[in-house]
Design a protein around this motif. Structure first.
Motif, PDB file in Angstrom:
ATOM      1  N   SER A  15      -7.953  49.359  42.876  1.00 27.03           N
ATOM      2  CA  SER A  15      -7.163  50.043  41.848  1.00 27.03           C
ATOM      3  C   SER A  15      -8.001  51.125  41.183  1.00 27.03           C
ATOM      4  O   SER A  15      -9.233  51.153  41.332  1.00 27.03           O
ATOM      5  N   ILE A  17     -10.261  53.507  39.180  1.00 30.33           N
ATOM      6  CA  ILE A  17     -11.522  54.211  39.439  1.00 30.33           C
ATOM      7  C   ILE A  17     -12.154  53.743  40.754  1.00 30.33           C
ATOM      8  O   ILE A  17     -12.666  54.553  41.535  1.00 30.33           O
ATOM      9  N   ASP A  36     -12.455  43.518  46.163  1.00 36.51           N
ATOM     10  CA  ASP A  36     -11.607  43.299  44.983  1.00 36.51           C
ATOM     11  C   ASP A  36     -11.138  41.854  44.987  1.00 36.51           C
ATOM     12  O   ASP A  36     -11.010  41.244  46.054  1.00 36.51           O
ATOM     13  N   ILE A  37     -10.861  41.332  43.817  1.00 42.33           N
ATOM     14  CA  ILE A  37     -10.288  39.986  43.744  1.00 42.33           C
ATOM     15  C   ILE A  37      -8.870  39.989  44.307  1.00 42.33           C
ATOM     16  O   ILE A  37      -8.377  38.969  44.790  1.00 42.33           O
ATOM     17  N   VAL A  61     -13.268  39.496  46.925  1.00 42.39           N
ATOM     18  CA  VAL A  61     -14.434  38.999  46.194  1.00 42.39           C
ATOM     19  C   VAL A  61     -14.072  38.861  44.718  1.00 42.39           C
ATOM     20  O   VAL A  61     -13.508  39.784  44.126  1.00 42.39           O
ATOM     21  N   ASP A  62     -14.430  37.717  44.148  1.00 40.78           N
ATOM     22  CA  ASP A  62     -14.360  37.563  42.696  1.00 40.78           C
ATOM     23  C   ASP A  62     -15.786  37.763  42.179  1.00 40.78           C
ATOM     24  O   ASP A  62     -16.653  36.908  42.387  1.00 40.78           O
ATOM     25  N   VAL A  63     -16.011  38.889  41.505  1.00 32.06           N
ATOM     26  CA  VAL A  63     -17.391  39.230  41.124  1.00 32.06           C
ATOM     27  C   VAL A  63     -17.976  38.266  40.095  1.00 32.06           C
ATOM     28  O   VAL A  63     -19.191  38.240  39.896  1.00 32.06           O
ATOM     29  N   ASN A  89     -18.222  48.056  39.855  1.00 28.48           N
ATOM     30  CA  ASN A  89     -17.192  48.756  39.080  1.00 28.48           C
ATOM     31  C   ASN A  89     -16.093  47.844  38.540  1.00 28.48           C
ATOM     32  O   ASN A  89     -15.425  48.195  37.564  1.00 28.48           O
ATOM     33  N   THR A 139     -20.477  50.605  36.528  1.00 27.37           N
ATOM     34  CA  THR A 139     -19.482  51.198  35.636  1.00 27.37           C
ATOM     35  C   THR A 139     -19.555  50.504  34.281  1.00 27.37           C
ATOM     36  O   THR A 139     -19.280  49.309  34.175  1.00 27.37           O
ATOM     37  N   TYR A 154     -15.186  43.647  24.443  1.00 28.38           N
ATOM     38  CA  TYR A 154     -15.308  44.596  25.569  1.00 28.38           C
ATOM     39  C   TYR A 154     -16.521  45.501  25.349  1.00 28.38           C
ATOM     40  O   TYR A 154     -17.342  45.694  26.258  1.00 28.38           O
ATOM     41  N   LYS A 158     -19.932  46.045  27.725  1.00 30.18           N
ATOM     42  CA  LYS A 158     -20.286  47.346  28.308  1.00 30.18           C
ATOM     43  C   LYS A 158     -21.648  47.824  27.785  1.00 30.18           C
ATOM     44  O   LYS A 158     -22.415  48.450  28.529  1.00 30.18           O
ATOM     45  N   GLY A 185     -14.768  57.853  29.746  1.00 29.31           N
ATOM     46  CA  GLY A 185     -13.898  57.798  28.566  1.00 29.31           C
ATOM     47  C   GLY A 185     -12.534  57.276  29.000  1.00 29.31           C
ATOM     48  O   GLY A 185     -12.421  56.626  30.045  1.00 29.31           O
ATOM     49  N   ILE A 187      -9.444  56.864  30.892  1.00 29.21           N
ATOM     50  CA  ILE A 187      -9.067  57.332  32.233  1.00 29.21           C
ATOM     51  C   ILE A 187      -7.698  56.756  32.580  1.00 29.21           C
ATOM     52  O   ILE A 187      -7.461  55.555  32.392  1.00 29.21           O
ATOM     53  N   THR A 189      -5.536  55.013  34.364  1.00 27.75           N
ATOM     54  CA  THR A 189      -5.508  54.004  35.441  1.00 27.75           C
ATOM     55  C   THR A 189      -4.570  52.877  34.998  1.00 27.75           C
ATOM     56  O   THR A 189      -4.190  52.804  33.822  1.00 27.75           O
TER      57      THR A 189
HETATM   58  P1  NAD Z   1      -8.129  48.870  37.012  1.00 27.68           P
HETATM   59  O1  NAD Z   1      -7.565  47.697  36.298  1.00 27.68           O
HETATM   60  O2  NAD Z   1      -7.240  49.949  37.473  1.00 27.68           O
HETATM   61  O3  NAD Z   1      -9.007  48.361  38.254  1.00 27.68           O
HETATM   62  C1  NAD Z   1      -9.886  47.294  38.129  1.00 27.68           C
HETATM   63  C2  NAD Z   1      -9.967  46.551  39.452  1.00 27.68           C
HETATM   64  O4  NAD Z   1     -10.908  45.479  39.287  1.00 27.68           O
HETATM   65  C3  NAD Z   1      -8.633  45.913  39.869  1.00 27.68           C
HETATM   66  O5  NAD Z   1      -8.326  46.230  41.205  1.00 27.68           O
HETATM   67  C4  NAD Z   1      -8.875  44.405  39.710  1.00 27.68           C
HETATM   68  O6  NAD Z   1      -8.163  43.618  40.647  1.00 27.68           O
HETATM   69  C5  NAD Z   1     -10.384  44.335  39.954  1.00 27.68           C
HETATM   70  N1  NAD Z   1     -10.952  43.111  39.402  1.00 27.68           N
HETATM   71  C6  NAD Z   1     -10.665  42.506  38.211  1.00 27.68           C
HETATM   72  N2  NAD Z   1     -11.339  41.358  38.106  1.00 27.68           N
HETATM   73  C7  NAD Z   1     -12.086  41.231  39.232  1.00 27.68           C
HETATM   74  C8  NAD Z   1     -12.989  40.243  39.710  1.00 27.68           C
HETATM   75  N3  NAD Z   1     -13.253  39.139  39.001  1.00 27.68           N
HETATM   76  N4  NAD Z   1     -13.573  40.440  40.904  1.00 27.68           N
HETATM   77  C9  NAD Z   1     -13.310  41.540  41.646  1.00 27.68           C
HETATM   78  N5  NAD Z   1     -12.448  42.494  41.258  1.00 27.68           N
HETATM   79  C10 NAD Z   1     -11.837  42.340  40.065  1.00 27.68           C
HETATM   80  O7  NAD Z   1      -9.243  49.460  36.023  1.00 27.68           O
HETATM   81  P2  NAD Z   1     -10.031  50.849  35.991  1.00 27.68           P
HETATM   82  O8  NAD Z   1      -9.540  51.590  34.828  1.00 27.68           O
HETATM   83  O9  NAD Z   1     -10.078  51.476  37.331  1.00 27.68           O
HETATM   84  O10 NAD Z   1     -11.473  50.277  35.577  1.00 27.68           O
HETATM   85  C11 NAD Z   1     -12.571  50.232  36.476  1.00 27.68           C
HETATM   86  C12 NAD Z   1     -13.827  50.068  35.642  1.00 27.68           C
HETATM   87  O11 NAD Z   1     -13.942  51.193  34.759  1.00 27.68           O
HETATM   88  C13 NAD Z   1     -13.846  48.825  34.756  1.00 27.68           C
HETATM   89  O12 NAD Z   1     -15.141  48.287  34.742  1.00 27.68           O
HETATM   90  C14 NAD Z   1     -13.471  49.374  33.397  1.00 27.68           C
HETATM   91  O13 NAD Z   1     -13.963  48.578  32.350  1.00 27.68           O
HETATM   92  C15 NAD Z   1     -14.143  50.720  33.444  1.00 27.68           C
HETATM   93  N6  NAD Z   1     -13.616  51.714  32.504  1.00 27.68           N
HETATM   94  C16 NAD Z   1     -12.319  52.082  32.537  1.00 27.68           C
HETATM   95  C17 NAD Z   1     -11.865  53.021  31.636  1.00 27.68           C
HETATM   96  C18 NAD Z   1     -10.436  53.488  31.603  1.00 27.68           C
HETATM   97  O14 NAD Z   1     -10.040  54.139  30.633  1.00 27.68           O
HETATM   98  N7  NAD Z   1      -9.636  53.220  32.598  1.00 27.68           N
HETATM   99  C19 NAD Z   1     -12.744  53.577  30.704  1.00 27.68           C
HETATM  100  C20 NAD Z   1     -14.065  53.177  30.705  1.00 27.68           C
HETATM  101  C21 NAD Z   1     -14.498  52.240  31.624  1.00 27.68           C
END
Ligand code: NAD
Length: 253
Positions: A15, A17, A36-37, A61-63, A89, A139, A154, A158, A185, A187, A189
């Motif tokens: 998903s 990023i 990904d999980i 994978v569950d990280v 990430n 990330t 959160y 981070k 910042g 994003i 998603t």
């Molecule tokens: P998203 O929810 O679109 O994608 C996150 C992905 O991580 C999903 O596919 C989910 O299934 C997977 N995931 C969740 N738990 C998991 C686990 N235990 N094991 C493996 N995979 C797992 O989120 P995103 O916005 O793309 O975020 C990606 C990263 O960027 C995250 O670390 C988030 O904290 C960080 N981030 C996001 C934003 C934002 O605004 N979107 C801003 C700053 C940082």
């Protein structure tokens, strides 16, 4: 083709990023392991990449489970012989007033956002130290650097990712392993959209987020993928232990 034939494992690649970064790295010639999980979404990432001629293997994978992270890296090395890039990430957000955050919430958040990154670094470094070469991108978030109401737990996870990244960089730079944090910042998603949906007026919440960004718009997952590509490439060879912010200027005001 800045990553030609590089073996890149990306977590959270089903998903947002992570998917955009998987697509970007594959377009630059990398062989991507999309972890990904959510296996169904990881497989969609694989299909999207293969459809345009790229190389990708989905992996469930569950990280938060160390054995699964260790196994994912072992599988990657047994198939491809090495691990060049590890992008830790995967992450989740839990948005609540601090007094409502339960111990279970905290365990889940720390388990994925901090321990997941720690395990990814630990097992990637175990391999990369044998190779005497490797690149790790963690990330984090701009919320590692500034506060925001309802994000205390959160923010804590981070901030921990940024601090750990610096310490690991200090420990491993001299052994050929380059480790950096990436701090996006807001994003656009599924994660951020789900956060907006928690508000009584999601549209107003989205507009308030946009108003907090000097650039005047939310970032895209592709914006962050391009920064990850820079960190993954030799162009960043002198960038070690940094927390690279890509936030449309949000943390400047
Ligand atoms: P998203 O929810 O679109 O994608 C996150 C992905 O991580 C999903 O596919 C989910 O299934 C997977 N995931 C969740 N738990 C998991 C686990 N235990 N094991 C493996 N995979 C797992 O989120 P995103 O916005 O793309 O975020 C990606 C990263 O960027 C995250 O670390 C988030 O904290 C960080 N981030 C996001 C934003 C934002 O605004 N979107 C801003 C700053 C940082």
């Amino acid at each position: 083709m800045r990553l030609k034939n590089k073996i890149a494992l990306i977590t959270g690649a089903g998903s947002g990023i992570g998917r955009a970064t998987a697509q970007c790295f594959a377009a630059e010639g990398a062989i991507v392991i999309a972890a990904d999980i959510n296996q169904a979404e990881a497989l969609i990432t694989q299909e999207l990449i293969e459809r345009v001629g790229g190389k990708c293997q989905a992996l469930q994978v569950d990280v938060s489970q160390e054995a699964q992270v260790k196994d994912a890296i072992a599988k990657t090395v047994s198939i491809y012989g090495r691990l060049d890039l590890m992008h830790n990430n995967a992450g989740i957000s839990i948005i609540k007033p601090m007094i409502e955050i339960t111990e279970a919430d905290l365990d889940r958040l720390i388990g994925i956002n901090f321990k997941g990154v720690f395990f990814g670094c630990k097992h990637a470094i175990a391999q990369m130290s044998q190779q005497k070469k490797g690149i790790i991108i963690n990330t984090a978030s701009e919320l590692a650097l500034v506060g925001q109401p309802l994000y205390s737990a959160y923010c804590g996870t981070k901030g921990a990712v940024v601090a750990m990244t610096r310490a690991l960089s200090a420990e491993w730079s001299a052994q050929g392993i380059r480790i950096n944090a990436l701090c996006p910042g807001p994003i656009d998603t599924p994660m951020l959209r789900a956060e907006f949906d928690l508000a009584t007026d999601p549209k107003a919440e989205a507009q308030a987020a946009i108003n907090s960004i000097p650039a005047g718009n939310l970032g895209t997952a592709e914006d962050i993928a391009k920064v990850a590509l820079f960190l993954a490439s030799d162009d960043a060879q002198f960038v070690h232990g940094a927390a690279i912010v890509a936030d449309g200027g949000k943390t400047t005001i």
